[in-house]
Design an enzyme around this catalytic site. Structure first.
Site, PDB file in Angstrom:
ATOM      1  CB  CYS A   1      -6.850 -74.088  52.862  1.00  0.00           C
ATOM      2  SG  CYS A   1      -5.884 -75.314  53.787  1.00  0.00           S
TER       3      CYS A   1
ATOM      4  CB  CYS B   1      -3.951 -74.589  50.264  1.00  0.00           C
ATOM      5  SG  CYS B   1      -4.641 -76.121  50.945  1.00  0.00           S
TER       6      CYS B   1
END
Length: 188
Positions: free
Chosen positions: A138, A135
Site C-alpha cells: 500500500c 503495509c
C-alpha cells in the site's frame, strides 16, 4: 480544548525528541510541500490509525480550526479503509502465493473512488496510515499515485514524517498512561 503545547509538555523527558518533532511537523515550515490543511488532515488520520483515543480526539479538536467537515470526514475515512486494506494487501504480499493475487478482494472500497476531497490529498492520508500500519504494498502504491498526481517527494516525506511522529507520540502516551495506572493500582 487542549493545546499542542500541552500535548507536547505531557511527553516525558525520555521522549524529548518527539516533543520537538511534534511541534515541528505540524507547522508548514516543518512539513515542506504541504499546506496547513493537508498537515492537519494527515495528523488526524495518523492519530486515529495510532489507536490512542485521547490523542486522536485532541488532534481532531486542534485540527478543527484548519479543516472543513469534508476534510475531517476524509481523514477518518482514510484511517478506516486503510485499516482494512493494509491488513488484506499485506497478507497478499506476505503469503507469496500468486493464486491469492488473482482472487477478487470482495471488500467494499467505494471511498477510494469518491473520498469527498481532492484525490491527491486522500492519497496523502492513505499513505500516512499505510506507513503506520506497515503495509509495503500500500505504501508503494500510494507513493506512486502521489507522484503521478505531481506531488513532490518532499511533500510525501513530510506526510510520512507526520505519521511517524504522531504514531510515536501515541505510543509514549499509551505507555505512560498504563504505567501510571499500574502504579496507582499497586499503591492501593
Amino acid at each position: 480544548m487542549i493545546s499542542l503545547d500541552a500535548i507536547r509538555e505531557s511527553l516525558p523527558d525520555y521522549a524529548r525528541d518527539l516533543r520537538l518533532n511534534l511541534g515541528s511537523v505540524l507547522a508548514p515550515t516543518g512539513a515542506p510541500g504541504l499546506t496547513e490543511r493537508q498537515i492537519w488532515a494527515i495528523a488526524v488520520a495518523a492519530a486515529i490509525a495510532s489507536r490512542h483515543v485521547p490523542l486522536a480526539r485532541n488532534i481532531e479538536s486542534l485540527a478543527a480550526a484548519h479543516l472543513t467537515p469534508a476534510d475531517l470526514n476524509a481523514a477518518r475515512a482514510a484511517a478506516a479503509i486503510m485499516g482494512m486494506n493494509n491488513i488484506y494487501y499485506r497478507f497478499l504480499h506476505l503469503v507469496e502465493d500468486a493464486e491469492y493475487q488473482q482472487m477478487p478482494a470482495r471488500l467494499r472500497m467505494n471511498v477510494l473512488a469518491n473520498p469527498g476531497i481532492d484525490k491527491a490529498d486522500f492519497e496523502l492520508l492513505s499513505l500516512a496510515v499505510s506507513a503506520i500500519n506497515g503495509c509495503g504494498t500500500c505504501v508503494a502504491s500510494h507513493e506512486r499515485q502521489l507522484r503521478q498526481h505531481g506531488v513532490s517527494r518532499e511533500a510525501v516525506q513530510s506526510a510520512v514524517r507526520i505519521a511517524a511522529t504522531v504514531h510515536a507520540v501515541a505510543g509514549v502516551l499509551e505507555f505512560e498512561a498504563h504505567a501510571a495506572q499500574t502504579t496507582q493500582t499497586q499503591a492501593a
